[in-house]
Structure formats: C-alpha cells, structure tokens
Design an enzyme around this catalytic site. Structure first.
Site, PDB file in Angstrom:
ATOM      1  N   LYS A  36       0.825  -1.225   0.000  1.00  0.00           N
ATOM      2  CA  LYS A  36       0.000   0.000   0.000  1.00  0.00           C
ATOM      3  C   LYS A  36       0.846   1.258   0.000  1.00  0.00           C
ATOM      4  O   LYS A  36       0.628   2.170  -0.773  1.00  0.00           O
ATOM      5  CB  LYS A  36      -0.845   0.100   1.280  1.00  0.00           C
ATOM      6  CG  LYS A  36      -2.058  -0.731   1.358  1.00  0.00           C
ATOM      7  CD  LYS A  36      -2.899  -0.388   2.586  1.00  0.00           C
ATOM      8  CE  LYS A  36      -2.201  -0.404   3.929  1.00  0.00           C
ATOM      9  NZ  LYS A  36      -1.701  -1.671   4.406  1.00  0.00           N
TER      10      LYS A  36
ATOM     11  N   ARG B 184      -0.805  -8.897  13.309  1.00  0.00           N
ATOM     12  CA  ARG B 184      -1.331  -7.815  12.457  1.00  0.00           C
ATOM     13  C   ARG B 184      -2.316  -8.360  11.420  1.00  0.00           C
ATOM     14  O   ARG B 184      -3.304  -7.716  11.087  1.00  0.00           O
ATOM     15  CB  ARG B 184      -0.173  -7.066  11.779  1.00  0.00           C
ATOM     16  CG  ARG B 184       0.598  -6.184  12.773  1.00  0.00           C
ATOM     17  CD  ARG B 184       1.954  -5.792  12.246  1.00  0.00           C
ATOM     18  NE  ARG B 184       1.885  -4.897  11.113  1.00  0.00           N
ATOM     19  CZ  ARG B 184       2.900  -4.682  10.280  1.00  0.00           C
ATOM     20  NH1 ARG B 184       4.047  -5.299  10.443  1.00  0.00           N
ATOM     21  NH2 ARG B 184       2.771  -3.833   9.289  1.00  0.00           N
TER      22      ARG B 184
HETATM   23  P1  AMP Z   1       1.272   0.820   8.770  1.00  0.00           P
HETATM   24  O1  AMP Z   1       2.541   1.571   8.581  1.00  0.00           O
HETATM   25  O2  AMP Z   1       0.134   1.376   7.950  1.00  0.00           O
HETATM   26  O3  AMP Z   1       1.447  -0.675   8.571  1.00  0.00           O
HETATM   27  O4  AMP Z   1       0.833   1.030  10.297  1.00  0.00           O
HETATM   28  C1  AMP Z   1       1.653   0.568  11.357  1.00  0.00           C
HETATM   29  C2  AMP Z   1       0.849   0.452  12.628  1.00  0.00           C
HETATM   30  O5  AMP Z   1       0.350   1.747  13.014  1.00  0.00           O
HETATM   31  C3  AMP Z   1      -0.400  -0.431  12.557  1.00  0.00           C
HETATM   32  O6  AMP Z   1      -0.097  -1.813  12.714  1.00  0.00           O
HETATM   33  C4  AMP Z   1      -1.213   0.115  13.728  1.00  0.00           C
HETATM   34  O7  AMP Z   1      -0.706  -0.328  14.968  1.00  0.00           O
HETATM   35  C5  AMP Z   1      -0.932   1.630  13.637  1.00  0.00           C
HETATM   36  N1  AMP Z   1      -1.936   2.286  12.769  1.00  0.00           N
HETATM   37  C6  AMP Z   1      -1.737   2.826  11.538  1.00  0.00           C
HETATM   38  N2  AMP Z   1      -2.879   3.322  11.038  1.00  0.00           N
HETATM   39  C7  AMP Z   1      -3.824   3.085  11.975  1.00  0.00           C
HETATM   40  C8  AMP Z   1      -5.222   3.330  12.039  1.00  0.00           C
HETATM   41  N3  AMP Z   1      -5.887   3.925  11.042  1.00  0.00           N
HETATM   42  N4  AMP Z   1      -5.882   2.958  13.171  1.00  0.00           N
HETATM   43  C9  AMP Z   1      -5.242   2.369  14.202  1.00  0.00           C
HETATM   44  N5  AMP Z   1      -3.931   2.084  14.199  1.00  0.00           N
HETATM   45  C10 AMP Z   1      -3.222   2.441  13.094  1.00  0.00           C
END
Ligand code: AMP
Length: 218
Positions: free
Chosen positions: A13, A171
């Site tokens: 993504k 996750r």
């Molecule tokens: P990502 O970099 O998008 O994989 O996000 C890393 C981590 O940040 C996720 O596994 C969640 O713990 C937290 N996170 C990111 N976006 C959200 C969201 N919209 N709601 C809740 N937690 C989030």
C-alpha cells in the site's frame, strides 16, 4: 481527487500510494508514518501508540479520529488526498464520512490491494527501512548493493519493530477482524476497486492506474 488505499499489512500500500500520489499531485497521508513520527518525537501520543504498534494492535479510534480531523483540515489537503492506512475500522470510516459530509466532499474510489497471507509474511519479514532517509527496501526483491546499507544515503537499514514474524501474524489477525469489514462497507457504496497485489511494483501500479482510468478519475 480523494482516494483510500486498503489492504493487509505488507501488501505494498505504502509503496503504491507514494507512486500514485506523484502521478496525481495529491497529498499522501499515511497514518502509520504519522504515528511513527510521533514515536520518534517521544510525544505523549507517540508513547501511547508505540505500545499498541509493537504488539501488532491498532491504536484506539479516538486518537486516530483526532489526528486525522486536524490533518485533513490543513491547506495541502484541500486539493485532494490519498489515505494510506486510514480508515482501518468501521468507527474510523464513519468518522471520515461525517467529516466528508461536513466539507461537502466525497471519496472517488477505495483501492483494495489483495495478496495471500503466505506471500505477506515472506514480504514483511524481508522488509527493511533506512533510519536516515526512510527509504524502504526488500531483501528478497531489491536487495541493497551493500548489505545492511541504504543505496540512497548509505544510512543503516533496520527492520521495523512490528515486522517480526509473531507480530506480523497478529497484524494479519487484526486486519481480518477489524479492517476487512470495511471492504463490505465501501462495496455497498460502490467504491471498491480490487487490485491483485502479487505482481512487481510496476505491474501493480499499472493495474491501479488502469482501474482508476476505467472507473472514475483519470
Ligand atoms: P502501517 O505503517 O500502515 O502498517 O501502520 C503501522 C501500525 O500503526 C499499525 O499496525 C497500527 O498499529 C498503527 N496504525 C496505523 N494506522 C492506523 C489506524 N488507522 N488505526 C489504528 N492504528 C493504526
């Protein structure tokens, strides 16, 4: 143009979002990046977020609704935006809908990038990011020229604290339970574009651009 990118962790993504944002000249808002920035500043939100992120859990909805309503009101988001990793739960999607209604705005498309769990685990366990410039690389698909060193800036390549195998599996469980229901939510609104995320970076980008051209926005 306003787009949402949805997909399991490690599906690409973030990589695709950066390319699509450049193509359309809109802002890329990654809630993962916003939270990691808070963590690096050791802010109260950063300290709280880290305890959830390190376990592979989602940060509570009220925190996300709060940051995103401030962020979406900034001047650079007026021309449009690409949301990467937001919303991730039904309450977040409802919060976003309330915000959009108030602004008299709408979402053009929700890009759902899909990949099987086995490939995700393989991709995420070999993902590294540079502590200097933030560049993301993958030891399997585009290994650095010098082991452990970023090709861009010679910074150190590190594994994200939530990219260990146990946390990756958590996750994925969280994704299936809390985020996957969003697909139905946006399907009912006829906004979902399904994209096969198994190809290389350019193949997936071409699929996204083709779908956007056909369905709505180019
Ligand atoms: P990502 O970099 O998008 O994989 O996000 C890393 C981590 O940040 C996720 O596994 C969640 O713990 C937290 N996170 C990111 N976006 C959200 C969201 N919209 N709601 C809740 N937690 C989030």
């Amino acid at each position: 143009m306003r787009l949402i990118f949805i997909g399991p962790p490690g599906v690409g993504k973030g990589t695709q979002a950066k390319l699509v944002k450049e193509y359309f000249g809109i802002v890329h808002l990654s809630t993962g990046d916003i939270l990691r920035e808070e963590i690096s500043q050791v802010s109260p939100l950063g300290i709280k977020a880290k305890s959830y992120i390190d376990k592979g859990h989602l940060v509570p909805d009220n925190e996300l609704l709060n940051i995103m309503s401030k962020r979406l009101n900034k001047e650079d988001a007026k021309k449009g935006y690409l949301l990467d990793g937001y919303p991730r739960t039904i309450p977040q999607a409802e919060g976003l809908d309330n915000f959009l209604d108030k602004m008299n705005h709408n979402i053009n498309a929700v890009v759902s990038i899909e990949l099987d769990d086995e490939s995700i685990i393989k991709r995420l366990s070999s993902r590294r990011s540079c502590e200097g410039c933030g560049n993301i690389t993958n030891l399997l698909f585009n290994p650095p020229k010098i082991e452990g060193t970023c090709d861009n800036c010679n910074g150190r390549l590190l594994q994200r604290s939530d990219d260990g195998k146990k946390v990756i599996i958590e996750r994925l469980v969280v994704y299936n339970k809390q985020t996957a229901p969003l697909l139905k939510y946006y399907y009912k609104k006829e906004l979902i574009m399904r994209i096969d995320g198994s190809g290389n970076i350019d193949n997936v980008l071409q699929l996204i651009l083709k779908a956007l051209r056909e369905l709505c926005c180019v």
